[in-house]
Design a protein around this motif. Sequence first.
Motif, short mmCIF file in Angstrom:
data_model
loop_
_atom_site.label_atom_id
_atom_site.label_comp_id
_atom_site.label_asym_id
_atom_site.label_seq_id
_atom_site.Cartn_x
_atom_site.Cartn_y
_atom_site.Cartn_z
N THR A 251 -22.16 14.27 56.18
CA THR A 251 -22.27 13.28 57.24
C THR A 251 -22.92 13.88 58.49
OG1 THR A 251 -20.30 12.15 56.41
CG2 THR A 251 -21.00 11.61 58.65
N VAL A 252 -22.57 15.10 58.82
CA VAL A 252 -23.16 15.79 59.97
C VAL A 252 -24.67 15.91 59.80
CG1 VAL A 252 -23.35 18.04 61.10
CG2 VAL A 252 -21.11 17.01 60.73
N ALA A 253 -25.13 16.22 58.59
CA ALA A 253 -26.57 16.33 58.34
C ALA A 253 -27.28 15.01 58.65
CB ALA A 253 -26.81 16.74 56.89
N ILE A 254 -26.61 13.91 58.35
CA ILE A 254 -27.18 12.58 58.65
C ILE A 254 -27.15 12.33 60.15
CG2 ILE A 254 -26.79 10.11 58.36
CD1 ILE A 254 -25.63 10.88 55.53
N LEU A 255 -26.04 12.67 60.78
CA LEU A 255 -25.90 12.43 62.22
C LEU A 255 -26.93 13.23 63.03
CD1 LEU A 255 -22.00 12.42 62.50
CD2 LEU A 255 -23.52 10.47 62.85
N LYS A 256 -27.35 14.37 62.52
CA LYS A 256 -28.37 15.16 63.21
C LYS A 256 -29.71 14.42 63.25
CE LYS A 256 -26.33 19.72 62.55
NZ LYS A 256 -26.43 21.05 61.88
N LYS A 257 -29.91 13.52 62.27
CA LYS A 257 -31.13 12.70 62.26
C LYS A 257 -30.98 11.48 63.17
CE LYS A 257 -31.91 13.68 57.31
NZ LYS A 257 -32.04 13.03 55.98
N GLU A 258 -29.77 10.99 63.27
CA GLU A 258 -29.55 9.69 63.92
C GLU A 258 -29.05 9.78 65.37
OE1 GLU A 258 -30.28 6.75 63.03
OE2 GLU A 258 -30.79 6.98 60.93
N ASN A 259 -28.41 10.88 65.75
CA ASN A 259 -27.95 11.05 67.13
C ASN A 259 -27.07 9.89 67.58
OD1 ASN A 259 -27.77 12.43 69.57
ND2 ASN A 259 -29.48 11.30 70.47
N ALA A 260 -26.01 9.63 66.83
CA ALA A 260 -25.10 8.52 67.12
C ALA A 260 -24.20 8.85 68.32
CB ALA A 260 -24.24 8.21 65.91
N ASP A 261 -23.79 7.80 69.02
CA ASP A 261 -22.85 7.93 70.13
C ASP A 261 -21.41 7.84 69.66
OD1 ASP A 261 -24.80 7.82 72.49
OD2 ASP A 261 -25.32 6.01 71.37
N TRP A 262 -21.19 7.04 68.61
CA TRP A 262 -19.85 6.80 68.07
C TRP A 262 -19.88 6.95 66.55
CZ3 TRP A 262 -15.06 5.40 70.19
CH2 TRP A 262 -15.05 5.13 71.56
N VAL A 263 -18.80 7.47 66.01
CA VAL A 263 -18.56 7.41 64.57
C VAL A 263 -17.30 6.58 64.37
CG1 VAL A 263 -18.04 8.68 62.46
CG2 VAL A 263 -19.60 9.65 64.14
N VAL A 264 -17.41 5.53 63.57
CA VAL A 264 -16.27 4.69 63.21
C VAL A 264 -15.88 5.04 61.78
CG1 VAL A 264 -15.39 2.34 62.98
CG2 VAL A 264 -17.10 2.88 64.75
N VAL A 265 -14.66 5.53 61.60
CA VAL A 265 -14.20 6.03 60.30
C VAL A 265 -13.14 5.09 59.75
CG1 VAL A 265 -13.32 8.01 59.03
CG2 VAL A 265 -14.55 8.36 61.18
N ASP A 266 -13.41 4.54 58.57
CA ASP A 266 -12.45 3.64 57.92
C ASP A 266 -12.25 4.14 56.50
OD1 ASP A 266 -10.90 1.60 56.96
OD2 ASP A 266 -12.15 -0.03 57.68
N HIS A 267 -11.42 5.16 56.35
CA HIS A 267 -11.26 5.79 55.03
C HIS A 267 -9.93 6.52 54.99
CE1 HIS A 267 -12.25 7.60 51.25
NE2 HIS A 267 -13.51 7.21 51.31
N TYR A 268 -9.07 6.18 54.04
CA TYR A 268 -7.75 6.79 53.94
C TYR A 268 -7.80 8.27 53.60
CZ TYR A 268 -5.85 2.00 53.75
OH TYR A 268 -5.50 0.70 54.03
N ALA A 269 -8.92 8.76 53.10
CA ALA A 269 -9.01 10.17 52.70
C ALA A 269 -9.50 11.08 53.81
CB ALA A 269 -9.93 10.31 51.49
N LEU A 270 -9.94 10.52 54.93
CA LEU A 270 -10.53 11.32 56.00
C LEU A 270 -9.55 11.45 57.16
CD1 LEU A 270 -14.17 9.94 55.89
CD2 LEU A 270 -13.20 11.93 54.71
#
Length: 365
Positions: free
Chosen positions: A89-108
């Motif tokens: 996910t970090v590798a993707i975020l380095k491309k996208e430069n997001a301000d927020w990450v919204v996490v909806d996952h019981y495993a995380l």
Amino acid sequence: MKFCFRADASLQIGSGHVIRCLTIADALVQQGHESFFVCRQHPGHLIEFVRQRGYKVYALTEAENNISESGSEYQRWLGVTEQQDADETVAILKKENADWVVVDHYALSVNWQKVVRQSFKLIRVAVIDDLANRLHDADIILDCGLANTVLDYEQINQRAAQYLIGAKYALLRPEFHEKRLWLEQNPRVYDSEYVRVLINLGGVDKDNLTGAVLDILSQSNNLKALNVTVVMGLNAPYRDSVIKQAENLPFRNKVLINANNMADLMAEHDLAIGAAGSTAWERCCLGLPTVMICMADNQKMIAQHLDRLGAAISLDQTEIEEKLLAALELAQVQTEQMQQNAYEITDGLGVDYLLKVILSREFPA
């Protein structure tokens, strides 16, 4: 601002996590913000569906499940370690430069969230949860259930945060609140000849409880009084079987696949037989009395609380053969009171409440 949504759908997970994230993303886009998704390609994923809704989706490769049997059920749902998922996910975020990450996952959990924070010091994290069973490092935690409290989350969250707790924050699409307002002006009119029953047991229904429920309804002494609508998801593995089964049922019925007018359908029916997942809040918003079937451990608290509050009659999936018909008869007797009790659970404006917090001055871009 730019928002990244990390959520999965699968035959085991179901579709609810991705669907409620789409609801938030739609609202953000309407206010001029940008959203994209990160989803793993589990069997039964909704990646193409999300793309068809107009969102960029980064598809994480389905991995051979490397979680040991000692891991939790939710960790096995993820299929990889939190570290691997976070790194991808970090590798993707380095491309996208997001301000927020919204996490909806019981495993995380905090393990995943800290990897993201260490890579992006200014990023904000919002967590959607209803288990309160693991540590977090979140700026916002939203739990629309009725079991957990702010204190429960303060004890497991490792930073000062905003806590949005309770069914007020149920993440419903805007059409549900709109239909609620319509129902207030145009109350349900009950047909003396037919009881209109809406059956929707989740987007997947991997155990074919829909087929079992239809078999049980066929044993009713009041078949002529039933008018049944079945709604199934596009990825439901028993979809074709149920369609064929419905052709031979001794009562009025229709089967709808991937219906996009659930608010209308709920408003048009007298009772529901439904799962104890996210659609429970939709039915409450529209005052639809429900015989609720608990299909997973994480649904038990929702089912028990809505039963206690008189908005639904709760059954475990192992009880339906013995108790379903009696529960339906009881729901018919208590329809008006159950409807009123359901209305009091949520008004359907949870997304608005969430966005007000996210976009407030306390969380600058």
